[in-house]
Design a protein around this motif. Structure first.
Motif, PDB file in Angstrom:
ATOM      1  N   ALA A 146      -4.294  -6.957  -3.155  1.00 18.07           N
ATOM      2  CA  ALA A 146      -5.327  -6.351  -4.096  1.00 18.07           C
ATOM      3  C   ALA A 146      -4.473  -5.098  -4.872  1.00 18.07           C
ATOM      4  O   ALA A 146      -4.800  -5.023  -5.888  1.00 18.07           O
ATOM      5  CB  ALA A 146      -6.646  -6.077  -3.811  1.00 18.07           C
ATOM      6  N   ILE A 147      -4.018  -4.548  -3.949  1.00 14.91           N
ATOM      7  CA  ILE A 147      -3.260  -3.017  -4.474  1.00 14.91           C
ATOM      8  C   ILE A 147      -2.031  -3.535  -5.164  1.00 14.91           C
ATOM      9  O   ILE A 147      -1.711  -2.821  -6.344  1.00 14.91           O
ATOM     10  CB  ILE A 147      -2.958  -1.964  -3.619  1.00 14.91           C
ATOM     11  CG1 ILE A 147      -4.256  -1.648  -2.561  1.00 14.91           C
ATOM     12  CG2 ILE A 147      -2.081  -1.039  -3.852  1.00 14.91           C
ATOM     13  CD1 ILE A 147      -4.053  -0.708  -1.418  1.00 14.91           C
ATOM     14  N   LEU A 148      -1.437  -4.377  -4.873  1.00 11.54           N
ATOM     15  CA  LEU A 148       0.187  -4.636  -5.185  1.00 11.54           C
ATOM     16  C   LEU A 148       0.030  -6.024  -6.198  1.00 11.54           C
ATOM     17  O   LEU A 148       1.377  -6.447  -6.514  1.00 11.54           O
ATOM     18  CB  LEU A 148       1.048  -4.815  -4.150  1.00 11.54           C
ATOM     19  CG  LEU A 148       1.310  -3.558  -3.368  1.00 11.54           C
ATOM     20  CD1 LEU A 148       2.055  -3.688  -1.991  1.00 11.54           C
ATOM     21  CD2 LEU A 148       1.851  -2.579  -4.408  1.00 11.54           C
ATOM     22  N   HIS A 149      -1.027  -6.816  -6.487  1.00 11.03           N
ATOM     23  CA  HIS A 149      -0.782  -8.069  -7.016  1.00 11.03           C
ATOM     24  C   HIS A 149      -0.070  -8.184  -8.203  1.00 11.03           C
ATOM     25  O   HIS A 149       0.592  -9.140  -8.436  1.00 11.03           O
ATOM     26  CB  HIS A 149      -2.375  -8.825  -7.087  1.00 11.03           C
ATOM     27  CG  HIS A 149      -3.242  -8.023  -8.206  1.00 11.03           C
ATOM     28  ND1 HIS A 149      -3.663  -6.908  -8.051  1.00 11.03           N
ATOM     29  CD2 HIS A 149      -3.415  -8.432  -9.302  1.00 11.03           C
ATOM     30  CE1 HIS A 149      -4.470  -6.601  -8.802  1.00 11.03           C
ATOM     31  NE2 HIS A 149      -4.360  -7.700  -9.706  1.00 11.03           N
ATOM     32  N   ASP A 150      -0.111  -7.089  -9.228  1.00 15.38           N
ATOM     33  CA  ASP A 150       0.516  -7.145 -10.444  1.00 15.38           C
ATOM     34  C   ASP A 150       1.716  -6.242 -10.246  1.00 15.38           C
ATOM     35  O   ASP A 150       2.322  -5.739 -11.424  1.00 15.38           O
ATOM     36  CB  ASP A 150      -0.409  -7.020 -11.506  1.00 15.38           C
ATOM     37  CG  ASP A 150      -1.132  -7.927 -11.748  1.00 15.38           C
ATOM     38  OD1 ASP A 150      -0.899  -9.102 -11.833  1.00 15.38           O
ATOM     39  OD2 ASP A 150      -2.412  -7.594 -12.491  1.00 15.38           O
ATOM     40  N   ALA A 151       2.521  -5.798  -9.131  1.00 17.50           N
ATOM     41  CA  ALA A 151       3.615  -4.894  -9.097  1.00 17.50           C
ATOM     42  C   ALA A 151       4.598  -5.569  -9.795  1.00 17.50           C
ATOM     43  O   ALA A 151       5.403  -4.832 -10.308  1.00 17.50           O
ATOM     44  CB  ALA A 151       3.962  -4.807  -7.577  1.00 17.50           C
ATOM     45  N   GLY A 152       4.893  -6.783 -10.114  1.00 20.19           N
ATOM     46  CA  GLY A 152       5.923  -7.557 -10.516  1.00 20.19           C
ATOM     47  C   GLY A 152       6.091  -7.131 -12.250  1.00 20.19           C
ATOM     48  O   GLY A 152       7.053  -7.147 -12.891  1.00 20.19           O
TER      49      GLY A 152
END
Length: 250
Positions: A146-152
């Protein structure tokens, strides 16, 4: 402090009488075993005394003896190790969460508010995970995802994610690559490897029209399905560059 008494279905519970006995005998400060006719107490130790185990009233009504003492000493040693390991595990988990939040904060420095995930979104994701009866490990991985799902998204121009006009076909094709980029960021961290399928597939749709692989229905990992639903809800109820937020009643 752990008190075990015979005749109790739960076996382990707190007992005020025995607590007073422990204080009187000063077992926690002396670090020595207390043995009596109907009671046996042993300190739980690591480098320091962290508690005590007490057993009371043998089922066969006989007094506690040296054999019972040896058994309780062994049990208390193992319990002390288990408690210490649990504490270390919790500390490591806190460090992991801190590292992930730090990474998210670094990502957010490019365009504040673009990458940092709202606590409300995380709460929705975890609430859904609990509804699906995920175990502790599953919920922890869901939390990380949830924290990193859109890190890309950091690999692409900020303008693509803040644009107020409709995206062109080329721009949308670029955006669809961000799950792969997110995976490339986290895949080298061993404790985040279980999170990879969630991040990779969190834009898949149940009807098979999502990306990056067009997975359908239950071929989509459960964590990714949860993330997709929560993300859709969050998107609709959050103000975007191209529209106002929708009310929950909408």
């Amino acid at each position: 402090m752990i008190i075990a008494t015979s005749g109790n279905k739960n076996i382990v519970h707190y007992d005020r009488t025995c607590t007073k006995k422990l204080k009187k005998e000063n077992i926690l400060s002396r670090g020595k075993m207390v043995i009596g006719r109907n009671q046996l107490c042993s300190p739980l130790t690591d480098e320091d005394i962290i508690g005590a185990i007490c057993v009371m009233n043998k089922l066969n009504k006989t007094p506690f003896d040296e054999f019972d003492k040896e058994i309780l000493m062994t049990l208390s040693e193992q319990a002390g190790i288990a408690i210490k390991n649990a504490q270390l595990y919790k500390e490591q988990e806190n460090i992991s969460i801190g590292s992930i939040k730090s990474l998210a904060a670094v990502l957010d420095t490019r365009t504040p508010g673009t990458y940092r995930v709202k606590e409300s979104f995380i709460k929705i994701v975890l609430a859904m995970g609990r509804e699906f009866h995920l175990n502790t490990e599953g919920l922890r991985n869901l939390h990380y995802a949830a924290i990193l799902h859109d890190a890309g998204q950091i690999a692409f121009p900020d303008e693509l994610f803040t644009k107020t006009d409709k995206l062109t076909g080329k721009e949308y094709s670029i955006i669809k690559r961000h799950p792969h980029k997110g995976v490339s960021i986290i895949k080298h961290l061993d404790f985040l490897k279980p999170v990879v399928p969630i991040i990779l597939h969190h834009h898949e749709n149940y009807d098979g029209n999502g990306y990056p692989r067009g997975l359908k229905a239950e071929k989509i990992p459960l964590g990714a399905r949860i993330m997709a639903v929560a993300s859709t809800f969050s998107t609709m109820t959050t103000k975007r560059p191209y529209r106002q937020e929708l009310g929950i009643q909408a």
